[in-house]
Design an enzyme around this catalytic site. Structure first.
Site, mmCIF file in Angstrom:
data_model
loop_
_atom_site.group_PDB
_atom_site.id
_atom_site.type_symbol
_atom_site.label_atom_id
_atom_site.label_comp_id
_atom_site.label_asym_id
_atom_site.label_seq_id
_atom_site.Cartn_x
_atom_site.Cartn_y
_atom_site.Cartn_z
ATOM 1 N N LEU A 199 10.301 16.404 22.105
ATOM 2 C CA LEU A 199 9.717 17.549 22.816
ATOM 3 C C LEU A 199 9.593 18.720 21.846
ATOM 4 O O LEU A 199 10.508 18.989 21.072
ATOM 5 C CB LEU A 199 10.628 17.960 23.985
ATOM 6 C CG LEU A 199 11.055 16.858 24.952
ATOM 7 C CD1 LEU A 199 11.968 17.430 26.052
ATOM 8 C CD2 LEU A 199 9.842 16.183 25.574
ATOM 9 N N GLY A 239 -6.377 12.904 24.015
ATOM 10 C CA GLY A 239 -5.021 13.456 24.102
ATOM 11 C C GLY A 239 -5.071 14.978 24.213
ATOM 12 O O GLY A 239 -5.787 15.635 23.456
ATOM 13 N N ASP A 292 -2.838 16.984 23.333
ATOM 14 C CA ASP A 292 -2.341 17.575 22.084
ATOM 15 C C ASP A 292 -3.480 17.791 21.092
ATOM 16 O O ASP A 292 -3.542 18.806 20.398
ATOM 17 C CB ASP A 292 -1.211 16.731 21.466
ATOM 18 C CG ASP A 292 -1.565 15.266 21.242
ATOM 19 O OD1 ASP A 292 -2.578 14.779 21.801
ATOM 20 O OD2 ASP A 292 -0.807 14.591 20.493
ATOM 21 N N ASP A 307 -3.564 15.882 12.640
ATOM 22 C CA ASP A 307 -2.221 15.990 13.208
ATOM 23 C C ASP A 307 -1.386 14.817 12.703
ATOM 24 O O ASP A 307 -1.596 13.668 13.095
ATOM 25 C CB ASP A 307 -2.296 15.993 14.740
ATOM 26 C CG ASP A 307 -0.945 16.316 15.381
ATOM 27 O OD1 ASP A 307 0.095 16.173 14.709
ATOM 28 O OD2 ASP A 307 -0.936 16.714 16.565
HETATM 29 N N1 LIG Z 1 13.934 15.405 13.800
HETATM 30 C C1 LIG Z 1 12.824 14.646 13.775
HETATM 31 N N2 LIG Z 1 12.603 13.738 14.759
HETATM 32 C C2 LIG Z 1 11.495 12.978 14.763
HETATM 33 N N3 LIG Z 1 10.530 13.071 13.806
HETATM 34 C C3 LIG Z 1 10.708 13.948 12.796
HETATM 35 C C4 LIG Z 1 11.844 14.788 12.741
HETATM 36 N N4 LIG Z 1 11.705 15.586 11.644
HETATM 37 C C5 LIG Z 1 10.554 15.243 11.044
HETATM 38 N N5 LIG Z 1 9.946 14.256 11.723
HETATM 39 C C6 LIG Z 1 8.685 13.619 11.338
HETATM 40 O O1 LIG Z 1 7.733 13.973 12.305
HETATM 41 C C7 LIG Z 1 6.914 12.843 12.621
HETATM 42 C C8 LIG Z 1 6.594 12.918 14.084
HETATM 43 O O2 LIG Z 1 5.833 14.096 14.234
HETATM 44 P P1 LIG Z 1 5.869 14.949 15.545
HETATM 45 O O3 LIG Z 1 7.234 15.406 15.838
HETATM 46 O O4 LIG Z 1 4.773 15.933 15.387
HETATM 47 O O5 LIG Z 1 5.463 13.751 16.519
HETATM 48 P P2 LIG Z 1 5.446 13.665 18.077
HETATM 49 O O6 LIG Z 1 6.694 14.150 18.745
HETATM 50 O O7 LIG Z 1 4.983 12.284 18.416
HETATM 51 O O8 LIG Z 1 4.361 14.643 18.410
HETATM 52 P P3 LIG Z 1 2.881 14.249 18.538
HETATM 53 O O9 LIG Z 1 2.796 13.311 19.720
HETATM 54 O O10 LIG Z 1 2.313 15.591 18.779
HETATM 55 O O11 LIG Z 1 2.452 13.623 17.253
HETATM 56 C C9 LIG Z 1 7.681 11.593 12.225
HETATM 57 O O12 LIG Z 1 6.820 10.724 11.513
HETATM 58 C C10 LIG Z 1 8.794 12.105 11.301
HETATM 59 O O13 LIG Z 1 8.584 11.695 9.952
HETATM 60 C C1 LIG Z 2 -3.187 9.864 19.744
HETATM 61 C C2 LIG Z 2 -1.969 10.554 20.344
HETATM 62 C C3 LIG Z 2 -0.872 9.518 20.611
HETATM 63 C C4 LIG Z 2 -1.460 11.556 19.299
HETATM 64 O O1 LIG Z 2 -0.325 12.223 19.754
HETATM 65 C C5 LIG Z 2 -2.346 11.335 21.627
HETATM 66 O O2 LIG Z 2 -3.296 12.309 21.341
HETATM 67 C C6 LIG Z 2 -2.904 10.412 22.685
HETATM 68 O O3 LIG Z 2 -2.165 9.741 23.371
HETATM 69 N N1 LIG Z 2 -4.266 10.392 22.808
HETATM 70 C C7 LIG Z 2 -4.994 9.617 23.778
HETATM 71 C C8 LIG Z 2 -6.121 8.860 23.162
HETATM 72 C C9 LIG Z 2 -7.185 9.704 22.479
HETATM 73 O O4 LIG Z 2 -6.941 10.853 22.077
HETATM 74 O O5 LIG Z 2 -8.333 9.209 22.346
#
Ligand SMILES: Nc1ncnc2c1ncn2[C@@H]1O[C@H](COP(=O)(O)OP(=O)(O)OP(=O)(O)O)[C@@H](O)[C@H]1O
Ligand SMILES: CC(C)(CO)[C@@H](O)C(=O)NCCC(=O)O
Ligand SMILES: [K+]
EC number: 2.7.1.33
Length: 263
Positions: free
Chosen positions: A20, A104, A106, A126
């Site tokens: 989160l 997405g 995001d 991203d």
């Molecule tokens: N504490 C942490 N926990 C998880 N991932 C981390 C952490 N610190 C750095 N990272 C890096 O961040 C990457 C994940 O990115 P981010 O946190 O933006 O992903 P997310 O939660 O899936 O968000 P999004 O869905 O927006 O990509 C991982 O590949 C990892 O290398």
């Molecule tokens: C691609 C991710 C997983 C990246 O966080 C997210 O944006 C998502 O679930 N997207 C839905 C599929 C799309 O963006 O076409």
């Protein structure tokens, strides 16, 4: 002042696939961001769990503070529905054209955040769990994009789906290309091929919109930028790294975004 209880205070929550992402705003001003783990139990009505806050923001627990949620993980979003001041942000609220229904949220928020901060057209990369490219043209219409496994996910999947390959973590600096041991070979393969792909997308983007904005965000954005800086400094210098793009986007669609004439 963070400790003044303020009717303009609100929280932004981006529910990503790994964790989160939180932001505390006073009106338009981003005060603080932090990350926390996914939850396993629903939030009790009207009360945010203390555990989500860093120590100095504990005072926010007692307030019925507005919470704007953007989520790409539906099961996680459902855990927050009993918190009545919460509002889920939907694609319909994003002021961009030609968004497709399963895009997405995001990606849409990061794109609007980038456009408003740096101008249109813009390309957002991203580097999160998944790595995404999201391109928006000068008419604020989605040009399109692409999705691939992020750096961390590529490393984890290799280790999980093979017998002999170990878990490795992302190095701080760009590793040597020609490796003479297994961990270095994995790092080289994943990083150099991902960077080649990133470079190819950016160059293609610049053939469409010469020298237009490119912004990198997400958990691995700093690592990615550091590798690019060593490998192709001319590209690294021409792009921006911005860790809070999604929250910049969220600010646009909350009521507190009042001081700027957007278009
Ligand atoms: N504490 C942490 N926990 C998880 N991932 C981390 C952490 N610190 C750095 N990272 C890096 O961040 C990457 C994940 O990115 P981010 O946190 O933006 O992903 P997310 O939660 O899936 O968000 P999004 O869905 O927006 O990509 C991982 O590949 C990892 O290398
Ligand atoms: C691609 C991710 C997983 C990246 O966080 C997210 O944006 C998502 O679930 N997207 C839905 C599929 C799309 O963006 O076409
Ligand atoms: K899935």
């Amino acid at each position: 002042m963070i400790n003044d209880r303020n009717s303009k205070d609100w929280l932004g929550l981006m529910i990503g696939n790994s964790r989160l992402h939180w932001a505390f705003f006073s009106g338009n001003t981003l005060q603080q961001t932090w990350d926390s783990e996914h939850h396993s139990t629903p939030v009790v009505e009207g009360k945010l769990p203390q555990a989500i806050f860093p120590a100095d923001l504990g005072f926010l627990v007692r307030e019925n503070i507005p919470l704007y949620i953007a989520s790409v993980v539906p099961s996680q979003a459902r855990l927050w529905q009993e918190y009545s001041p919460a509002k889920i942000i939907t694609l319909e609220e994003i002021p961009l054209k030609k968004l497709y229904p399963t895009l997405g949220i995001d990606r849409a928020l990061a794109a609007i955040g980038a456009g408003i901060t740096y101008g249109f057209p813009c390309l957002v990369i991203d580097a999160g769990t998944a790595l995404t490219f999201t391109a928006v043209d000068s008419d604020h219409a989605l040009m399109g994009g692409a999705i691939l496994p992020g750096l961390g996910l590529q490393l984890q999947t290799l280790a999980r789906k093979t017998a002999a390959l170990p878990d490795v973590s992302l190095p701080e600096l760009l590793p040597p290309r020609w490796a003479l041991n297994t961990p270095e070979a994995i790092k080289s393969g994943v990083i150099y091929t991902l960077m080649a792909g990133v470079k190819d997308f950016i160059e293609h983007w610049w053939t469409q919109f010469p020298s237009a904005v490119v912004v990198v965000t997400g958990g691995d954005s700093q690592s990615l930028w550091t590798y690019l800086q060593t490998q192709t400094p001319e590209i690294a210098q021409a792009i921006k790294v911005h860790g809070e793009l999604i929250f910049w986007g969220m600010r646009v669609i909350t009521n507190s975004y009042v001081d700027v004439d957007l278009y």
